[in-house]
Write a protein that holds these residues in place. Structure first.
Motif, mmCIF file in Angstrom:
data_model
loop_
_atom_site.group_PDB
_atom_site.id
_atom_site.type_symbol
_atom_site.label_atom_id
_atom_site.label_comp_id
_atom_site.label_asym_id
_atom_site.label_seq_id
_atom_site.Cartn_x
_atom_site.Cartn_y
_atom_site.Cartn_z
ATOM 1 N N SER A 226 7.057 69.827 61.875
ATOM 2 C CA SER A 226 6.128 69.969 60.976
ATOM 3 C C SER A 226 5.328 69.185 62.285
ATOM 4 C CB SER A 226 6.750 68.203 60.197
ATOM 5 O OG SER A 226 6.529 67.357 60.728
ATOM 6 N N ASN A 227 5.520 68.658 63.416
ATOM 7 C CA ASN A 227 3.789 67.753 64.252
ATOM 8 C C ASN A 227 4.377 68.847 65.748
ATOM 9 O OD1 ASN A 227 3.774 65.697 62.897
ATOM 10 N ND2 ASN A 227 5.399 64.343 63.725
ATOM 11 N N THR A 228 3.890 70.120 64.763
ATOM 12 C CA THR A 228 4.178 71.445 66.321
ATOM 13 C C THR A 228 2.302 71.766 66.335
ATOM 14 O OG1 THR A 228 6.230 72.731 64.860
ATOM 15 C CG2 THR A 228 4.739 73.572 66.812
ATOM 16 N N VAL A 229 2.273 72.409 67.865
ATOM 17 C CA VAL A 229 0.905 72.088 68.232
ATOM 18 C C VAL A 229 1.299 73.375 69.175
ATOM 19 C CG1 VAL A 229 -0.236 69.920 68.069
ATOM 20 C CG2 VAL A 229 1.055 70.348 70.000
ATOM 21 N N LYS A 230 -0.458 73.630 69.248
ATOM 22 C CA LYS A 230 -0.677 74.930 70.485
ATOM 23 C C LYS A 230 -1.231 74.376 71.495
ATOM 24 C CE LYS A 230 1.315 79.747 68.171
ATOM 25 N NZ LYS A 230 1.332 80.381 69.227
ATOM 26 N N VAL A 231 -0.309 74.615 72.577
ATOM 27 C CA VAL A 231 -1.836 74.088 73.890
ATOM 28 C C VAL A 231 -1.767 75.256 74.898
ATOM 29 C CG1 VAL A 231 -1.814 72.519 75.744
ATOM 30 C CG2 VAL A 231 -1.029 71.483 73.283
ATOM 31 N N ASP A 232 -2.731 75.805 75.314
ATOM 32 C CA ASP A 232 -2.722 76.866 75.982
ATOM 33 C C ASP A 232 -1.564 77.911 75.373
ATOM 34 O OD1 ASP A 232 -4.479 75.563 77.747
ATOM 35 O OD2 ASP A 232 -3.347 74.786 78.731
ATOM 36 N N GLY A 233 -1.607 78.080 74.289
ATOM 37 C CA GLY A 233 -0.911 79.528 73.652
ATOM 38 C C GLY A 233 0.986 79.298 74.009
ATOM 39 N N GLU A 234 1.138 77.932 74.170
ATOM 40 C CA GLU A 234 2.887 76.989 73.979
ATOM 41 C C GLU A 234 2.247 76.514 73.102
ATOM 42 O OE1 GLU A 234 5.842 75.969 77.307
ATOM 43 O OE2 GLU A 234 3.647 75.039 77.246
ATOM 44 N N GLU A 235 3.753 76.451 72.324
ATOM 45 C CA GLU A 235 4.349 76.201 71.081
ATOM 46 C C GLU A 235 4.638 74.273 71.425
ATOM 47 O OE1 GLU A 235 6.674 76.807 67.645
ATOM 48 O OE2 GLU A 235 5.024 78.032 67.812
ATOM 49 N N LEU A 236 4.305 73.417 70.953
ATOM 50 C CA LEU A 236 4.863 72.139 71.359
ATOM 51 C C LEU A 236 5.881 71.241 70.308
ATOM 52 C CD1 LEU A 236 1.956 71.506 74.783
ATOM 53 C CD2 LEU A 236 5.403 71.779 75.139
ATOM 54 N N ILE A 237 6.303 70.221 70.582
ATOM 55 C CA ILE A 237 6.623 69.144 69.168
ATOM 56 C C ILE A 237 5.688 68.155 70.046
ATOM 57 C CG2 ILE A 237 8.275 68.886 67.868
ATOM 58 C CD1 ILE A 237 9.905 70.818 68.598
ATOM 59 N N ILE A 238 5.583 66.710 69.075
ATOM 60 C CA ILE A 238 4.885 65.738 69.292
ATOM 61 C C ILE A 238 6.242 65.212 68.397
ATOM 62 C CG2 ILE A 238 3.502 64.073 69.636
ATOM 63 C CD1 ILE A 238 1.046 65.872 69.524
ATOM 64 N N LEU A 239 6.824 64.279 68.950
ATOM 65 C CA LEU A 239 8.261 63.839 68.047
ATOM 66 C C LEU A 239 7.650 62.115 68.640
ATOM 67 C CD1 LEU A 239 11.200 65.080 69.008
ATOM 68 C CD2 LEU A 239 9.631 64.892 67.286
ATOM 69 N N SER A 240 8.299 61.131 67.188
ATOM 70 C CA SER A 240 8.400 59.538 68.529
ATOM 71 C C SER A 240 9.409 59.248 68.191
ATOM 72 C CB SER A 240 7.993 58.852 66.750
ATOM 73 O OG SER A 240 8.057 57.780 66.802
ATOM 74 N N GLU A 241 9.852 58.099 69.416
ATOM 75 C CA GLU A 241 11.198 57.827 70.395
ATOM 76 C C GLU A 241 12.105 58.546 69.543
ATOM 77 O OE1 GLU A 241 12.139 55.416 73.538
ATOM 78 O OE2 GLU A 241 10.984 54.588 72.476
ATOM 79 N N VAL A 242 11.758 57.757 67.466
ATOM 80 C CA VAL A 242 13.119 57.373 66.714
ATOM 81 C C VAL A 242 13.112 58.711 66.663
ATOM 82 C CG1 VAL A 242 12.385 55.216 66.862
ATOM 83 C CG2 VAL A 242 11.307 56.747 65.196
ATOM 84 N N ASP A 243 13.153 59.858 66.762
ATOM 85 C CA ASP A 243 13.371 61.064 66.343
ATOM 86 C C ASP A 243 14.228 61.806 67.032
ATOM 87 O OD1 ASP A 243 12.114 61.000 63.868
ATOM 88 O OD2 ASP A 243 9.846 61.741 64.760
ATOM 89 N N ILE A 244 14.240 61.273 68.480
ATOM 90 C CA ILE A 244 15.098 61.923 69.082
ATOM 91 C C ILE A 244 16.341 60.947 69.152
ATOM 92 C CG2 ILE A 244 15.410 61.675 71.613
ATOM 93 C CD1 ILE A 244 12.250 62.034 71.799
ATOM 94 N N TYR A 245 17.366 62.381 69.742
ATOM 95 C CA TYR A 245 18.756 61.729 69.002
ATOM 96 C C TYR A 245 19.700 61.212 69.836
ATOM 97 C CZ TYR A 245 18.089 63.289 64.224
ATOM 98 O OH TYR A 245 17.607 63.866 62.501
#
Length: 97
Positions: free
Chosen positions: A73-92
């Motif tokens: 839900s926090n996906t962004v495109k930077v220079d044509g590449e799709e990246l995800i921005i996560l909070s540290e607590v969202d990493i398992y």
């Protein structure tokens, strides 16, 4: 363009989707699930604790991580590449080799 996450957030590049099953069946793009693993490409400077101190993150650039399935839900495109921005607590977990 560069992206720099703030505080306890990280930027993750999602791994490529699997298009072939173990039995050799090729799946169309609409039938594949997005992988929940990726590599961290940028990290924030840390989270602030209640007492005002800054706690550094437990993950770093280059770590291969597992995150929630619905984290895109926090996906962004930077220079044509799709990246995800996560909070540290969202990493398992961090995958170590």
């Amino acid at each position: 363009m560069k992206i720099r996450p703030l505080r306890d957030r990280v930027v993750v590049r999602r791994e490529e989707e699997e298009t072939t099953t173990s039995g050799g069946i090729v799946l169309p793009g609409s039938a594949t699930e997005k992988p929940n693993q990726g590599v961290i490409v940028a990290v924030g400077d840390g989270a602030y604790l209640d007492n005002g101190e800054k706690r550094p993150l437990g993950v770093g650039v280059g770590d291969k991580v597992i995150f929630g399935k619905y984290a895109d839900s926090n996906t962004v495109k930077v220079d044509g590449e799709e990246l995800i921005i996560l909070s540290e607590v969202d990493i398992y977990a961090v995958l170590e080799s």
